[in-house]
Design a protein around this motif. Structure first.
Motif, PDB file in Angstrom:
ATOM      1  N   ILE A  84      -3.199   7.365 -58.763  1.00 40.60           N
ATOM      2  CA  ILE A  84      -1.975   7.693 -59.269  1.00 40.60           C
ATOM      3  C   ILE A  84      -1.030   8.411 -58.150  1.00 40.60           C
ATOM      4  N   ILE A  94       5.982   3.736 -63.388  1.00 42.11           N
ATOM      5  CA  ILE A  94       4.474   3.394 -62.736  1.00 42.11           C
ATOM      6  C   ILE A  94       3.436   3.312 -64.131  1.00 42.11           C
ATOM      7  N   LYS A  95       2.515   2.334 -63.933  1.00 43.62           N
ATOM      8  CA  LYS A  95       1.613   2.052 -64.835  1.00 43.62           C
ATOM      9  C   LYS A  95       0.308   2.928 -64.477  1.00 43.62           C
ATOM     10  N   ASP A  96      -0.295   3.392 -65.394  1.00 41.94           N
ATOM     11  CA  ASP A  96      -1.765   4.104 -65.199  1.00 41.94           C
ATOM     12  C   ASP A  96      -2.530   2.893 -64.740  1.00 41.94           C
ATOM     13  N   PRO A  97      -3.593   3.309 -63.862  1.00 47.73           N
ATOM     14  CA  PRO A  97      -4.525   2.378 -63.154  1.00 47.73           C
ATOM     15  C   PRO A  97      -5.604   1.691 -64.270  1.00 47.73           C
ATOM     16  N   SER A 151       0.237   6.010 -55.785  1.00 49.55           N
ATOM     17  CA  SER A 151       1.150   5.140 -56.427  1.00 49.55           C
ATOM     18  C   SER A 151       2.373   5.730 -56.517  1.00 49.55           C
ATOM     19  N   VAL A 188      -2.506  -0.101 -56.007  1.00 44.57           N
ATOM     20  CA  VAL A 188      -0.975   0.599 -56.081  1.00 44.57           C
ATOM     21  C   VAL A 188      -0.194  -0.345 -56.329  1.00 44.57           C
ATOM     22  N   GLU A 193      -0.394  -2.880 -58.369  1.00 48.64           N
ATOM     23  CA  GLU A 193      -0.398  -3.280 -59.613  1.00 48.64           C
ATOM     24  C   GLU A 193       0.102  -2.097 -60.617  1.00 48.64           C
ATOM     25  N   CYS A 194      -0.045  -0.981 -60.218  1.00 51.48           N
ATOM     26  CA  CYS A 194       0.462   0.113 -60.650  1.00 51.48           C
ATOM     27  C   CYS A 194       1.914   0.024 -60.619  1.00 51.48           C
ATOM     28  N   SER A 239       2.578   3.382 -69.261  1.00 52.57           N
ATOM     29  CA  SER A 239       3.146   4.071 -67.974  1.00 52.57           C
ATOM     30  C   SER A 239       2.898   5.628 -67.903  1.00 52.57           C
ATOM     31  N   LEU A 240       3.187   6.153 -66.941  1.00 51.94           N
ATOM     32  CA  LEU A 240       2.573   7.542 -66.564  1.00 51.94           C
ATOM     33  C   LEU A 240       3.531   8.352 -67.391  1.00 51.94           C
TER      34      LEU A 240
END
Length: 156
Positions: free
Chosen positions: A92, A46-49, A95, A148, A150-151, A54-55
């Motif tokens: 986050i 999952i991408k950070d906003p 997401s 969300v 997009e993440c 990524s997280l």
């Protein structure tokens, strides 16, 4: 990134090596056992906003911060924002929740929590992320849902 970010220069860590998962027996009467490794595999990318990482790369999520009880159909994910005043903690958390809602069987109860002591408004964020009515309302907001999505979009 612009100077308006809360954490304009986050520490970026390397990703851990992906492990090959054992295949499970194909038996329609046996429940698949879900463990923390599988949950981590679902959420690690999952991408950070606010950042192009990524997280996992930001150590917002780590496998050892995931608790799973397959017998009780329960998952808890503790995540650690990169800064104490992270304005994107709720995005986050949403997401994480949406990814797991889309990935896990519906029988699972999922709790998403800010790791204790890591965010200034931890209790408020946790309440928002684990109140079904608030989550449903948030996901009806097209702007929040777009953030969300997009993440969760795969990165190439």
């Amino acid at each position: 990134m612009s100077g308006g970010l809360i954490n304009a220069n986050p520490t970026v860590y390397s990703k851990q090596e992906r492990r090959t998962r054992k295949t499970k027996a194909e038996d329609e009467y046996t429940r698949d056992l879900i463990d923390s490794e599988e949950i981590f595999d679902h959420i690690r990318d999952i991408k950070d906003p606010e950042h192009p990482y990524s997280l996992e790369e930001l150590k917002v999520v780590r496998e050892n911060d995931i608790e799973v009880s397959s017998k009780q159909d329960y998952v808890r994910v503790n995540f650690t924002p990169t800064v104490e005043h992270c304005s994107m903690a709720t995005i986050i958390g949403l997401s994480l929740r949406v990814k797991l809602m889309r990935s896990l069987p519906s029988r699972f109860k999922v709790d998403i929590l800010v790791a204790p002591g890591t965010h200034a408004t931890e209790a408020s964020v946790n309440k928002q992320l684990n109140d079904k009515e608030r989550v449903a309302a948030a996901l009806e907001n097209p702007n929040l849902l777009e953030m969300v999505d997009e993440c969760l979009a795969p990165s190439y």
